[in-house]
Design an enzyme around this catalytic site. Structure first.
Site, PDB file in Angstrom:
ATOM      1  N   PHE A  10       6.035   5.594   2.734  1.00  0.00           N
ATOM      2  CA  PHE A  10       6.797   6.386   3.703  1.00  0.00           C
ATOM      3  C   PHE A  10       7.531   7.548   3.034  1.00  0.00           C
ATOM      4  O   PHE A  10       7.549   8.661   3.550  1.00  0.00           O
ATOM      5  CB  PHE A  10       7.806   5.490   4.429  1.00  0.00           C
ATOM      6  N   GLU A 168      10.021 -12.146  12.055  1.00  0.00           N
ATOM      7  CA  GLU A 168       8.781 -11.664  12.682  1.00  0.00           C
ATOM      8  C   GLU A 168       7.610 -12.574  12.331  1.00  0.00           C
ATOM      9  O   GLU A 168       6.801 -12.930  13.190  1.00  0.00           O
ATOM     10  CB  GLU A 168       8.501 -10.221  12.245  1.00  0.00           C
TER      11      GLU A 168
HETATM   12  C1  LIG Z   1       6.507  -7.077   5.607  1.00  0.00           C
HETATM   13  C2  LIG Z   1       7.416  -5.885   5.708  1.00  0.00           C
HETATM   14  C3  LIG Z   1       7.943  -5.525   6.936  1.00  0.00           C
HETATM   15  C4  LIG Z   1       8.779  -4.424   7.040  1.00  0.00           C
HETATM   16  N1  LIG Z   1       9.265  -4.087   8.275  1.00  0.00           N
HETATM   17  C5  LIG Z   1      10.012  -2.982   8.399  1.00  0.00           C
HETATM   18  C6  LIG Z   1      10.463  -2.555   9.689  1.00  0.00           C
HETATM   19  O1  LIG Z   1      10.190  -3.210  10.699  1.00  0.00           O
HETATM   20  N2  LIG Z   1      11.194  -1.411   9.769  1.00  0.00           N
HETATM   21  C7  LIG Z   1      11.502  -0.673   8.655  1.00  0.00           C
HETATM   22  O2  LIG Z   1      12.133   0.367   8.781  1.00  0.00           O
HETATM   23  N3  LIG Z   1      11.112  -1.062   7.431  1.00  0.00           N
HETATM   24  C8  LIG Z   1      10.371  -2.186   7.272  1.00  0.00           C
HETATM   25  N4  LIG Z   1       9.951  -2.578   6.031  1.00  0.00           N
HETATM   26  C9  LIG Z   1      10.410  -1.824   4.855  1.00  0.00           C
HETATM   27  C10 LIG Z   1       9.638  -0.534   4.688  1.00  0.00           C
HETATM   28  O3  LIG Z   1       8.254  -0.774   4.759  1.00  0.00           O
HETATM   29  C11 LIG Z   1      10.023   0.079   3.350  1.00  0.00           C
HETATM   30  O4  LIG Z   1      11.403   0.320   3.349  1.00  0.00           O
HETATM   31  C12 LIG Z   1       9.280   1.384   3.111  1.00  0.00           C
HETATM   32  O5  LIG Z   1       7.899   1.141   3.026  1.00  0.00           O
HETATM   33  C13 LIG Z   1       9.783   2.041   1.828  1.00  0.00           C
HETATM   34  O6  LIG Z   1       9.080   3.227   1.619  1.00  0.00           O
HETATM   35  P1  LIG Z   1       8.797   3.731   0.133  1.00  0.00           P
HETATM   36  O7  LIG Z   1       8.104   5.035   0.274  1.00  0.00           O
HETATM   37  O8  LIG Z   1      10.020   3.643  -0.672  1.00  0.00           O
HETATM   38  O9  LIG Z   1       7.806   2.642  -0.471  1.00  0.00           O
HETATM   39  P2  LIG Z   1       6.409   2.127   0.063  1.00  0.00           P
HETATM   40  O10 LIG Z   1       6.187   2.482   1.478  1.00  0.00           O
HETATM   41  O11 LIG Z   1       6.356   0.699  -0.324  1.00  0.00           O
HETATM   42  O12 LIG Z   1       5.365   2.944  -0.799  1.00  0.00           O
HETATM   43  C14 LIG Z   1       5.252   2.798  -2.178  1.00  0.00           C
HETATM   44  C15 LIG Z   1       3.899   3.338  -2.581  1.00  0.00           C
HETATM   45  O13 LIG Z   1       3.873   3.460  -3.996  1.00  0.00           O
HETATM   46  C16 LIG Z   1       2.642   2.968  -4.494  1.00  0.00           C
HETATM   47  N5  LIG Z   1       2.904   2.532  -5.868  1.00  0.00           N
HETATM   48  C17 LIG Z   1       3.728   1.549  -6.282  1.00  0.00           C
HETATM   49  N6  LIG Z   1       3.752   1.489  -7.625  1.00  0.00           N
HETATM   50  C18 LIG Z   1       2.926   2.456  -8.067  1.00  0.00           C
HETATM   51  C19 LIG Z   1       2.528   2.892  -9.369  1.00  0.00           C
HETATM   52  N7  LIG Z   1       3.000   2.314 -10.476  1.00  0.00           N
HETATM   53  N8  LIG Z   1       1.645   3.912  -9.463  1.00  0.00           N
HETATM   54  C20 LIG Z   1       1.146   4.505  -8.346  1.00  0.00           C
HETATM   55  N9  LIG Z   1       1.493   4.129  -7.090  1.00  0.00           N
HETATM   56  C21 LIG Z   1       2.379   3.130  -6.954  1.00  0.00           C
HETATM   57  C22 LIG Z   1       2.276   1.845  -3.539  1.00  0.00           C
HETATM   58  O14 LIG Z   1       0.880   1.597  -3.551  1.00  0.00           O
HETATM   59  C23 LIG Z   1       2.760   2.403  -2.197  1.00  0.00           C
HETATM   60  O15 LIG Z   1       1.752   3.131  -1.538  1.00  0.00           O
HETATM   61  C24 LIG Z   1       9.107  -3.670   5.889  1.00  0.00           C
HETATM   62  C25 LIG Z   1       8.577  -4.035   4.649  1.00  0.00           C
HETATM   63  C26 LIG Z   1       7.730  -5.125   4.561  1.00  0.00           C
HETATM   64  C27 LIG Z   1       7.142  -5.508   3.224  1.00  0.00           C
END
Ligand SMILES: Cc1cc2nc3c(=O)[nH]c(=O)nc-3n(C[C@H](O)[C@H](O)[C@H](O)COP(=O)(O)OP(=O)(O)OC[C@H]3O[C@@H](n4cnc5c(N)ncnc54)[C@H](O)[C@@H]3O)c2cc1C
Length: 420
Positions: A10, A168
């Protein structure tokens, strides 16, 4: 100017979308070739949706964007001083600006050995493992019931963690079992099944108002979930979980209790908080390294009220947009605006036509909250086809109680049907 974004979740996508069609040379690196919509992962775990409904190829998102290149690689090291990232293939890539958005992993609170016995829900492989495990267990139980053998371990499902993911997942597992699976298994009886949700706290959804926690408790109970509050897990072994309220035997133990930031952050020479997140500056840059930023689940950001922002998708998206603008405008450190989170509310679903939502100080529950939850999730899914497919699946399930993705595809590949 070269910009490297690590992670197409995200946060990372929000940065890339802000920088697209600019004169910056952007490299978006992710270890997977897809963006995953984690909030609907539990629906893949309970066969309500298929993996392709909630994941979208990153290349597809930027196929018409000339200044964004996509790389499927795992970043293994970041050298902030040399402005260089290394990937698993040992190549390195230099940058002028860096945005780290690698998200979080599951934490077993230091008990790493539990991970072999309690499956987490963090990735698509996790969701598919849970799905296969539940479906395979029922196949095995029906066979043993035919022979009049003991199936109590088969029919006990334990979920640890009473936050949104645990709520959930347990509600969806209960609905899957009672409404969808049981009618197909004539030898298995409703009253022998135990779906158990365990939480160490004194209420479910502790970040929501109390009335919504109470509604959630009652709704889950009416779906057939047995809830153990004030219950701490003391150990997990194969098919056995010990808690302060007793020991349970179950082939299906699922873990929805904790988060720890990406291990990649350990390679940085900066302060991490207790959850392994980088404690960032008010503009989201890394202290001492103004052209490197951390956002989303990997960042520890404290707002003006002294609250650390939660690990949720809207925080990651808003932070991504904020950092994207700073980079786009080339604002030097000191002249950048502080990040301010606009809280639009939180929601969690409990089951069919039951959800809770807390928006702008107002609590909503039941059918209306569920409708809101459904609309918001459809809106934020990526890809028109995915939006339509998910909507149709939900309408179909709403009418028939049948989910389509109840397939076991690994049974004979790795003997998945055997639990002991
Ligand atoms: C089961 C579940 C349900 C959830 N439900 C909700 C909800 O209902 N509402 C809500 O707001 N939030 C929810 N969340 C939380 C939400 O999904 C996260 O807060 C959000 O995805 C965080 O975004 P981000 O970009 O920080 O990380 P992420 O979306 O996790 O993205 C991280 C990305 O980095 C990549 N990555 C990781 N390490 C490396 C590396 N070393 N090298 C290259 N790429 C890498 C991964 O493949 C991934 O694509 C939920 C989470 C989970 C697990």
């Amino acid at each position: 100017m070269k910009v490297i974004i690590v992670g197409a979740g995200f946060g990372g996508l929000a940065v890339a979308n802000t920088l697209k069609n600019s004169n910056l040379d952007v490299l978006l690196i992710d270890k997977n070739n897809y963006h995953l919509f984690q909030p609907l992962l539990y629906q893949v775990a309970v066969s309500a949706l298929s993996p392709g409904d909630i994941a979208y190829p990153v290349r597809g998102i930027f196929k018409n964007t000339k200044n964004i290149r996509v790389l499927m690689e795992k970043v293994v090291n970041v050298d902030l001083r040399s402005r260089r990232v290394s990937v698993s293939g040992s190549e390195t890539f230099d940058y002028d600006y860096l945005v780290l958005a690698p998200g979080a992993e599951t934490s077993y609170f230091g008990n790493v050995e539990w991970k072999d016995y309690a499956i987490a829900l963090k990735s698509l492989p996790d969701a598919l493992t849970i799905r296969e495990k539940i479906l395979s267990t029922f196949e095995e139980a029906e066979k043993l019931a035919y022979k009049n053998l003991d199936i109590s371990k088969h029919l006990t499902f334990i979920i640890v963690g009473g936050g949104p993911t645990g709520v959930e997942l347990s509600g969806a597992i209960a609905e899957l079992i009672y409404k969808t699976i049981l009618p197909d298994f004539p030898l298995l009886r409703h009253k022998k099944i135990n779906v158990i949700l365990i939480d160490a706290g004194n209420r479910l959804l502790s970040s929501y108002p109390e009335e919504l926690s109470e509604y959630t408790y009652k709704s889950l109970t009416s779906l057939g979930v047995k809830i153990y509050l004030n219950t701490r897990v003391t150990s997990i072994e194969k098919n056995v979980i010990r808690t302060t309220q007793g020991t349970f035997s179950a082939f299906n133990i699922f873990w929805a209790a904790g988060n720890i930031a990406s291990p990649l952050l350990k390679s940085l020479p900066v302060k991490l908080d207790r959850q392994g997140r980088v404690v960032v500056n008010p503009d989201l840059s890394i202290p001492g390294f103004p052209d490197a930023f951390v956002i989303g689940d990997s960042a520890s950001f404290t707002d003006k009220n002294g609250e650390t922002l939660p690990a949720i998708a809207p925080v990651a998206m808003q932070q991504g947009k904020h950092v994207g603008k700073i980079i786009l405008e080339g604002l030097p450190f000191g002249l950048r605006p502080d990040f301010v989170y606009r809280d639009k509310g939180t929601m969690a679903t409990i089951g069919k036509a039951r959800a809770v939502a807390y928006l702008k100080g107002q609590s909503f529950k039941g059918w209306f909250a569920w409708l809101l939850w459904s609309l918001v999730h459809i809106l934020f899914l990526i890809g028109f086809r995915n939006k339509i497919r998910v909507m149709l699946e939900w309408i179909w399930y709403y009418i028939t109680n049948k989910s389509g993705a109840r397939l076991i595809v690994n049974a004979f590949r790795k003997d998945n049907s055997k639990n002991s």
